[in-house]
Design an enzyme around this catalytic site. Structure first.
Site, PDB file in Angstrom:
ATOM      1  CG  ASP A 159      -1.636  -1.325   1.394  1.00  0.00           C
ATOM      2  OD1 ASP A 159      -2.364  -1.711   0.474  1.00  0.00           O
ATOM      3  OD2 ASP A 159      -1.455  -1.984   2.441  1.00  0.00           O
ATOM      4  CG  HIS A 187      -3.192  -5.155   3.600  1.00  0.00           C
ATOM      5  ND1 HIS A 187      -2.757  -4.287   2.619  1.00  0.00           N
ATOM      6  CD2 HIS A 187      -3.420  -6.334   2.979  1.00  0.00           C
ATOM      7  CE1 HIS A 187      -2.724  -4.933   1.459  1.00  0.00           C
ATOM      8  NE2 HIS A 187      -3.124  -6.181   1.648  1.00  0.00           N
TER       9      HIS A 187
END
Length: 333
Positions: A159, A187
């Site tokens: 990410d 996440h």
């Protein structure tokens, strides 16, 4: 030449591992003078595929790769480990409730945490990649009480790299000219990609990302949703989940743990929240900005948090608390 280190990759017959193993074995992660023993764990039905992976690793003729151990037995896989990269997990199947997914993964990561506790070195560094990564990491850590909680982390570097790249593309510069983006929280699609502390290097000078991009609406809107939904976008396009980029992020994460972060730079990883200065609830694996030195991470403290960021940090924390409470109930059941 150093003594070999023992590195475990689980889900080793899967597509992330297929993109990952070559980089580890050739020295991209732990250094060009660090010999490696690779341990590859998967479930019994995948063993024929794993044999093919072993053949390919042998056929690469890599000077640092001293031994490859394929196995479906946890007592073999977790013995005397220096590094454990836990990629394998139960994927979400169509029609599956999130709590069913959590229940299946609690069983896997309780078992692997127990095996770490029983067989691995107490200094082992554990990276959890298999989703839901934050909560799976928490369950593994709780199931390995003799290993310090600081030795466990989960992957939010993918990410982080996605956020860094989006800013770089927007500014028309290389990705390494962008630093100090932050991924806060889970996440999942509630994660908060934050560029309030991000620096962009333009003509040799570090400038604030908001000043360079000059589009607050994008940075507070489409930029965030693009990073949050990127995994789903890759699946829609490829009909497969991110593998090459996930493997690259795993390499970045482990290399930083092994060799440290550059001065003045922090990266994102999911770590134990206890004692943090950002008002995040205790006893979570939550993604923070961290610096790393001598193989130990430290949360980057003292970053000012505005109301916009606070709300998003709290929302992703709330999801993690709910996940934790559900998972811990299964753990003790």
């Amino acid at each position: 030449m150093s003594d070999p280190i023992k590195v475990l990759v689980t889900g080793a017959a899967g597509q992330i591992a297929y993109s990952l193993l070559y980089s580890i074995a050739k020295g991209d992660v732990f250094g060009r003078d660090q010999p490696i023993i690779l341990v590859l764990l998967d479930i019994p039905p995948m063993m024929p595929v794993l044999d093919g992976v072993v053949m390919e690793l042998q056929d690469c003729a890599l000077p640092l790769l001293r031994e490859v151990i394929p196995t479906d037995q946890e007592e073999v896989a977790f013995k005397d480990l220096d590094i454990a990269i836990l990629v394998g997990s139960m994927p979400r199947r169509e029609g599956m409730e999130r709590k069913d997914l959590l229940k299946a993964n609690v069983a896997i990561f309780k078992s692997q945490g127990t095996a770490l506790d029983k067989y691995a070195k107490k200094t082992v560094k554990v990276l959890v990649v298999g989703n839901p990564a934050n909560t799976n990491c928490l369950i593994a850590a709780k199931s390995a009480p003799s290993i310090p909680k600081e030795n466990f982390s989960c992957l939010t570097r993918l990410d982080h790299n996605r956020a860094r790249s989006q800013v770089a593309i927007r500014c028309g510069i290389p990705a390494d000219n962008v630093k100090n983006v932050i991924i806060w929280g889970n996440h999942s699609s509630t994660q908060y990609p934050d560029v309030h502390h991000c620096k962009v290097n333009i003509k040799g000078k570090d400038e604030a990302a908001f000043d360079v991009v000059k589009d607050d609406a994008w940075l507070k809107g489409d930029f965030i949703s693009t990073v949050q939904q990127r995994g789903a976008a890759v699946i829609k396009a490829r009909k497969l989940s991110s593998a090459m980029s996930a493997a690259k992020a795993i390499c970045d994460h482990m290399r930083d743990i092994w060799t440290g972060t550059p001065d003045g730079e922090f990266i994102s990883m999911g770590v134990y929240s206890s004692g943090n200065s950002y008002g995040v609830p205790e006893d979570l694996i939550y993604s923070f900005p961290v610096t790393i030195k001598d193989k130990s991470w430290k949360i980057a403290d003292g970053l000012p948090i505005n109301e916009f960021s606070r709300a998003k940090m709290d929302a992703t924390a709330a999801e993690l608390v709910e996940e934790r409470d559900t998972a811990v109930a299964f753990l003790s059941a």
